[in-house]
Design an enzyme around this catalytic site. Structure first.
Site, short mmCIF file in Angstrom:
data_model
loop_
_atom_site.label_atom_id
_atom_site.label_comp_id
_atom_site.label_asym_id
_atom_site.label_seq_id
_atom_site.Cartn_x
_atom_site.Cartn_y
_atom_site.Cartn_z
CB VAL A 140 -0.94 0.00 1.22
CG1 VAL A 140 -1.78 1.26 1.24
CG2 VAL A 140 -1.82 -1.24 1.20
N PRO A 141 1.19 1.77 -1.19
CG PRO A 141 1.02 2.52 -3.39
CD PRO A 141 0.37 1.60 -2.39
CB CYS A 142 2.15 5.36 2.56
SG CYS A 142 3.16 4.22 3.48
CG HIS A 143 6.80 4.00 -1.42
ND1 HIS A 143 6.02 2.87 -1.23
CD2 HIS A 143 7.14 4.01 -2.73
CE1 HIS A 143 5.90 2.23 -2.38
NE2 HIS A 143 6.56 2.90 -3.31
NE ARG A 144 4.02 3.55 -5.99
CZ ARG A 144 3.34 2.48 -6.40
NH1 ARG A 144 2.03 2.53 -6.54
NH2 ARG A 144 3.98 1.37 -6.67
#
Length: 175
Positions: A140-144
């Site tokens: 769940v790409p919260c790094h984006r």
């Protein structure tokens, strides 16, 4: 009085190409991806809060498919995940995490763009808090998510991990 059985939380340790991350899943799907190089306590503390009383059992077999997809992603060969997730959060958090999952590989969005995507444009700070509570890093790409000016902002896994993930995706786009 009805007794409710607590779901078993299965875990394993992914040690792959200089990535060292604890993973956990319930029978419903992946529910936790830890921060790079963090101790087992990161997982157990999270499990106590989100799945109080649930047994935590080591099982590479139960986590095999999750490890395969994460390794493919870390190799730059996977751009989206097909594994099931077991989100455990408030309705607001779930809406934010769903919006994160819709950010395309190699792209970024600002906190305000996420707030707009969930039709809560005034909730930018609450969006930031929900992003910080995301238990399923990478997948769940919260790094984006970046600041409005494109600057890297906080990340549960640390800014070094966030930078590595964004660089990995930039390289993956050019392959």
């Amino acid at each position: 009085m009805k007794s409710q059985t607590k779901p078993t939380i299965y875990w394993s340790f992914l040690d792959y190409n200089n990535w060292k991350i604890y993973l956990a899943a319930s029978s419903k799907g992946l529910c936790f991806v830890g921060s790079q190089n963090m101790p087992f306590e990161e997982l157990t503390e999270w499990a106590k809060k989100r799945f109080p009383g649930s047994p935590i059992v080591e099982s590479r077999e139960e986590l095999k498919q999750y490890e395969i997809e994460l390794a493919e992603y870390l190799d730059g060969k996977r751009k989206f995940f097909t594994i099931p997730f077991d989100f455990n959060g408030t309705n607001f958090q779930l809406s934010v995490w769903t919006a994160l999952s819709e950010i395309p590989y190699g792209e970024t969005r600002s906190y305000s763009e996420i707030a707009n995507a969930i039709n809560k444009p005034a909730a930018v700070r609450a969006v930031g808090t929900a992003i910080g509570a995301n238990p399923i890093l990478i997948t769940v790409p919260c790094h984006r998510v970046v600041g409005k000016n494109g600057a890297l902002t906080g990340y549960r896994g640390g800014l070094e991990m966030k930078t590595r993930l964004l660089e990995l995706e930039r390289k993956g786009l050019s392959q």
